[in-house]
Design a protein around this motif. Structure first.
Motif, PDB file in Angstrom:
ATOM      1  N   ASN A   1       0.796  -1.228   0.000  1.00  0.00           N
ATOM      2  CA  ASN A   1       0.000   0.000   0.000  1.00  0.00           C
ATOM      3  C   ASN A   1       0.832   1.284   0.000  1.00  0.00           C
ATOM      4  O   ASN A   1       0.397   2.305  -0.517  1.00  0.00           O
ATOM      5  CB  ASN A   1      -0.995   0.011   1.175  1.00  0.00           C
ATOM      6  CG  ASN A   1      -0.328  -0.036   2.546  1.00  0.00           C
ATOM      7  OD1 ASN A   1       0.836   0.296   2.706  1.00  0.00           O
ATOM      8  ND2 ASN A   1      -1.088  -0.472   3.537  1.00  0.00           N
ATOM      9  N   SER A   2       2.037   1.243   0.561  1.00  0.00           N
ATOM     10  CA  SER A   2       2.793   2.483   0.707  1.00  0.00           C
ATOM     11  C   SER A   2       4.273   2.180   0.905  1.00  0.00           C
ATOM     12  O   SER A   2       4.618   1.145   1.462  1.00  0.00           O
ATOM     13  CB  SER A   2       2.281   3.272   1.914  1.00  0.00           C
ATOM     14  OG  SER A   2       3.010   4.476   2.101  1.00  0.00           O
ATOM     15  N   GLU A   3       5.117   3.083   0.454  1.00  0.00           N
ATOM     16  CA  GLU A   3       6.564   3.078   0.627  1.00  0.00           C
ATOM     17  C   GLU A   3       7.276   2.247  -0.446  1.00  0.00           C
ATOM     18  O   GLU A   3       7.010   1.061  -0.561  1.00  0.00           O
ATOM     19  CB  GLU A   3       6.960   2.552   2.027  1.00  0.00           C
ATOM     20  CG  GLU A   3       8.397   2.797   2.356  1.00  0.00           C
ATOM     21  CD  GLU A   3       9.020   1.709   3.232  1.00  0.00           C
ATOM     22  OE1 GLU A   3      10.089   1.950   3.782  1.00  0.00           O
ATOM     23  OE2 GLU A   3       8.446   0.599   3.328  1.00  0.00           O
ATOM     24  N   PRO A   4       8.115   2.949  -1.246  1.00  0.00           N
ATOM     25  CA  PRO A   4       8.516   4.337  -1.125  1.00  0.00           C
ATOM     26  C   PRO A   4       7.470   5.364  -1.583  1.00  0.00           C
ATOM     27  O   PRO A   4       7.393   6.440  -1.013  1.00  0.00           O
ATOM     28  CB  PRO A   4       9.787   4.441  -1.955  1.00  0.00           C
ATOM     29  CG  PRO A   4       9.693   3.323  -2.926  1.00  0.00           C
ATOM     30  CD  PRO A   4       8.954   2.220  -2.230  1.00  0.00           C
ATOM     31  N   ALA A   5       6.699   5.086  -2.631  1.00  0.00           N
ATOM     32  CA  ALA A   5       5.601   5.994  -2.941  1.00  0.00           C
ATOM     33  C   ALA A   5       4.590   5.929  -1.803  1.00  0.00           C
ATOM     34  O   ALA A   5       4.281   4.851  -1.293  1.00  0.00           O
ATOM     35  CB  ALA A   5       4.940   5.606  -4.262  1.00  0.00           C
ATOM     36  N   MET A   6       4.081   7.082  -1.384  1.00  0.00           N
ATOM     37  CA  MET A   6       3.158   7.078  -0.255  1.00  0.00           C
ATOM     38  C   MET A   6       1.839   6.405  -0.605  1.00  0.00           C
ATOM     39  O   MET A   6       1.208   5.774   0.247  1.00  0.00           O
ATOM     40  CB  MET A   6       2.930   8.510   0.234  1.00  0.00           C
ATOM     41  CG  MET A   6       4.186   9.139   0.819  1.00  0.00           C
ATOM     42  SD  MET A   6       3.906  10.839   1.359  1.00  0.00           S
ATOM     43  CE  MET A   6       5.592  11.338   1.716  1.00  0.00           C
ATOM     44  N   LYS A   7       1.404   6.560  -1.840  1.00  0.00           N
ATOM     45  CA  LYS A   7       0.228   5.857  -2.345  1.00  0.00           C
ATOM     46  C   LYS A   7       0.658   5.073  -3.588  1.00  0.00           C
ATOM     47  O   LYS A   7       0.731   5.624  -4.687  1.00  0.00           O
ATOM     48  CB  LYS A   7      -0.888   6.837  -2.715  1.00  0.00           C
ATOM     49  CG  LYS A   7      -1.644   7.412  -1.542  1.00  0.00           C
ATOM     50  CD  LYS A   7      -2.619   6.397  -0.961  1.00  0.00           C
ATOM     51  CE  LYS A   7      -3.547   7.046   0.038  1.00  0.00           C
ATOM     52  NZ  LYS A   7      -4.505   6.078   0.618  1.00  0.00           N
ATOM     53  N   ILE A   8       0.999   3.813  -3.399  1.00  0.00           N
ATOM     54  CA  ILE A   8       1.344   2.967  -4.538  1.00  0.00           C
ATOM     55  C   ILE A   8       0.072   2.657  -5.308  1.00  0.00           C
ATOM     56  O   ILE A   8      -0.972   2.353  -4.704  1.00  0.00           O
ATOM     57  CB  ILE A   8       2.031   1.679  -4.054  1.00  0.00           C
ATOM     58  CG1 ILE A   8       3.353   2.019  -3.343  1.00  0.00           C
ATOM     59  CG2 ILE A   8       2.278   0.718  -5.219  1.00  0.00           C
ATOM     60  CD1 ILE A   8       4.006   0.847  -2.643  1.00  0.00           C
ATOM     61  N   LEU A   9       0.110   2.742  -6.618  1.00  0.00           N
ATOM     62  CA  LEU A   9      -1.098   2.495  -7.408  1.00  0.00           C
ATOM     63  C   LEU A   9      -1.649   1.095  -7.145  1.00  0.00           C
ATOM     64  O   LEU A   9      -2.833   0.927  -6.831  1.00  0.00           O
ATOM     65  CB  LEU A   9      -0.806   2.671  -8.905  1.00  0.00           C
ATOM     66  CG  LEU A   9      -0.527   4.090  -9.398  1.00  0.00           C
ATOM     67  CD1 LEU A   9      -0.207   4.064 -10.892  1.00  0.00           C
ATOM     68  CD2 LEU A   9      -1.706   5.017  -9.129  1.00  0.00           C
ATOM     69  N   MET A  10      -0.814   0.078  -7.286  1.00  0.00           N
ATOM     70  CA  MET A  10      -1.248  -1.312  -7.116  1.00  0.00           C
ATOM     71  C   MET A  10      -1.063  -1.692  -5.652  1.00  0.00           C
ATOM     72  O   MET A  10      -0.134  -2.367  -5.276  1.00  0.00           O
ATOM     73  CB  MET A  10      -0.448  -2.234  -8.043  1.00  0.00           C
ATOM     74  CG  MET A  10      -1.100  -3.586  -8.270  1.00  0.00           C
ATOM     75  SD  MET A  10      -0.043  -4.672  -9.268  1.00  0.00           S
ATOM     76  CE  MET A  10       1.202  -5.134  -8.068  1.00  0.00           C
ATOM     77  N   ARG A  11      -2.014  -1.219  -4.803  1.00  0.00           N
ATOM     78  CA  ARG A  11      -1.780  -1.279  -3.366  1.00  0.00           C
ATOM     79  C   ARG A  11      -2.617  -2.309  -2.620  1.00  0.00           C
ATOM     80  O   ARG A  11      -2.593  -2.323  -1.382  1.00  0.00           O
ATOM     81  CB  ARG A  11      -1.977   0.099  -2.741  1.00  0.00           C
ATOM     82  CG  ARG A  11      -3.322   0.750  -2.972  1.00  0.00           C
ATOM     83  CD  ARG A  11      -3.302   2.173  -2.393  1.00  0.00           C
ATOM     84  NE  ARG A  11      -4.487   2.939  -2.736  1.00  0.00           N
ATOM     85  CZ  ARG A  11      -4.606   3.680  -3.838  1.00  0.00           C
ATOM     86  NH1 ARG A  11      -3.603   3.756  -4.700  1.00  0.00           N
ATOM     87  NH2 ARG A  11      -5.712   4.349  -4.066  1.00  0.00           N
ATOM     88  N   ASN A  12      -3.335  -3.162  -3.307  1.00  0.00           N
ATOM     89  CA  ASN A  12      -4.052  -4.246  -2.629  1.00  0.00           C
ATOM     90  C   ASN A  12      -4.290  -5.383  -3.615  1.00  0.00           C
ATOM     91  O   ASN A  12      -3.969  -5.269  -4.807  1.00  0.00           O
ATOM     92  CB  ASN A  12      -5.374  -3.749  -2.022  1.00  0.00           C
ATOM     93  CG  ASN A  12      -6.268  -3.063  -3.032  1.00  0.00           C
ATOM     94  OD1 ASN A  12      -6.457  -3.550  -4.139  1.00  0.00           O
ATOM     95  ND2 ASN A  12      -6.827  -1.919  -2.663  1.00  0.00           N
TER      96      ASN A  12
END
Length: 332
Positions: free
Chosen positions: A169-180
């Motif tokens: 869900n997060s790190e390094p981008a705070m909101k990763i696109l493919m997060r679930n």
């Protein structure tokens, strides 16, 4: 079930608070030296190894790494865009055409390299996302991302290997696109429409735990769809990507996962239980060894659970009976 280990578990354990790492004595080690340390300390526990391209494995050190592996295989090559400062605002989803083209070139090069080794290709798109509202062209970014993954999968297919997608869900981008898991399945189903069918899921356990996603439930769901490709085994507190030793926390969730992996025959077709660990302050080899041994214990408990009786209890949603069976297997 065969095992694999991400060689990054033996690094200096850098953080943003301690850039030199909690184990700075390891900073000067080469990848070859880390491989020798792992192979020497984990014989009989780890079958194969995983590396990021090009930071940990490349044509330049391939022969030396193979020699250090002493007969162990390179099971997977992992994309390394998140380790390259050029892609701080995204690689495959960068709005800058030149940056995006370079990220795609490197991704396809990595897929080609993995394929040439007969290794699977793991894509954890940790840098593909955004940090602020109003920062990102969402629809364009998703289109660029799916297109890039599709092109990489086609390179893998040419070599007869698979591409494993790993969400977080997060790190390094705070909101990763493919997060679930749902967004991961969205990508896979978009590619299936295009006839690309060699993309599966790499379940990183702590990434699911961070999301409140059930390990066992999603393993069963993915297996039923033929999409359960790989595992990155670890544990954590559930709020950060701790990558702690297997079974240190989330014990019951991990035990339930072991039951579902047995039910779906995971490992019978060459799948690996990969260990993705980041033992900040612990001896790395000892932490990996302890993780493998704790997994073996957890799996042995799963084997002792009366599965027919458990299935019967589950058909009635009888939690009391289910836990009676689980604790009986634990020796209660």
């Amino acid at each position: 079930m065969k095992t694999s280990l991400g060689i990054w578990a033996l690094g200096p354990m850098v953080t943003r608070f301690v850039p030199g790492g909690y184990q700075p004595e390891r900073a000067g080690e080469t990848v070859v030296q880390r491989v020798r340390r792992a192979v020497g300390g984990l014989e009989g526990l780890i079958d194969d190894y995983e590396f990021h391209y090009p930071q940990e494995l490349s044509p330049e050190n391939l022969d030396a790494v193979r020699d250090a592996l002493a007969g162990h295989s390179i099971y997977a090559v992992c994309a390394g865009l998140h380790l390259d400062p050029r892609f701080g605002r995204g690689g495959l989803v960068s709005p800058d055409p030149a940056t995006r083209a370079e990220a795609l070139r490197l991704t396809l090069e990595t897929a080609e390299f993995a394929g040439s080794l007969g290794a699977q290709f793991v894509v954890w798109p940790g840098i593909e996302g955004y940090n602020y509202p109003f920062q990102t062209p969402y629809a364009d970014s998703w289109a660029w991302f799916v297109d890039g993954i599709g092109q990489a999968a086609e390179v893998c297919a040419k070599h007869g290997v698979k591409l494993f997608l790993e969400h977080k869900n997060s790190e390094p981008a705070m909101k990763i696109l493919m997060r679930n898991v749902g967004m991961t399945l969205h990508v896979i189903h978009k590619l299936r429409v295009q006839g690309i069918t060699n993309v599966q899921v790499n379940m990183d356990w702590q990434h699911l735990i961070m999301n409140g996603e059930s390990l066992a439930e999603y393993a069963a769901l993915l297996a039923a769809e033929g999409l359960l490709g790989h595992q990155h085994a670890n544990s954590g507190w559930g709020t950060f990507d701790d990558d702690n030793m297997v079974g240190a926390t989330a014990f019951m969730e991990t035990l339930e996962l072991a039951v579902e992996l047995r039910r779906c025959g995971y490992g019978e077709h060459g799948e690996r239980l990969g260990f993705d660990l980041y033992p900040y302050t612990e001896d790395a080899v000892a932490a990996v060894r302890r993780s493998v041994l704790q997994w073996r214990f957890i799996d042995s408990v799963a084997a002792r659970i009366d599965d027919a009786a458990l299935r019967e209890a589950q058909q009635r949603k009888d939690a009391v009976r289910a836990y009676e069976l689980v604790y009986a297997a634990l020796g209660a």
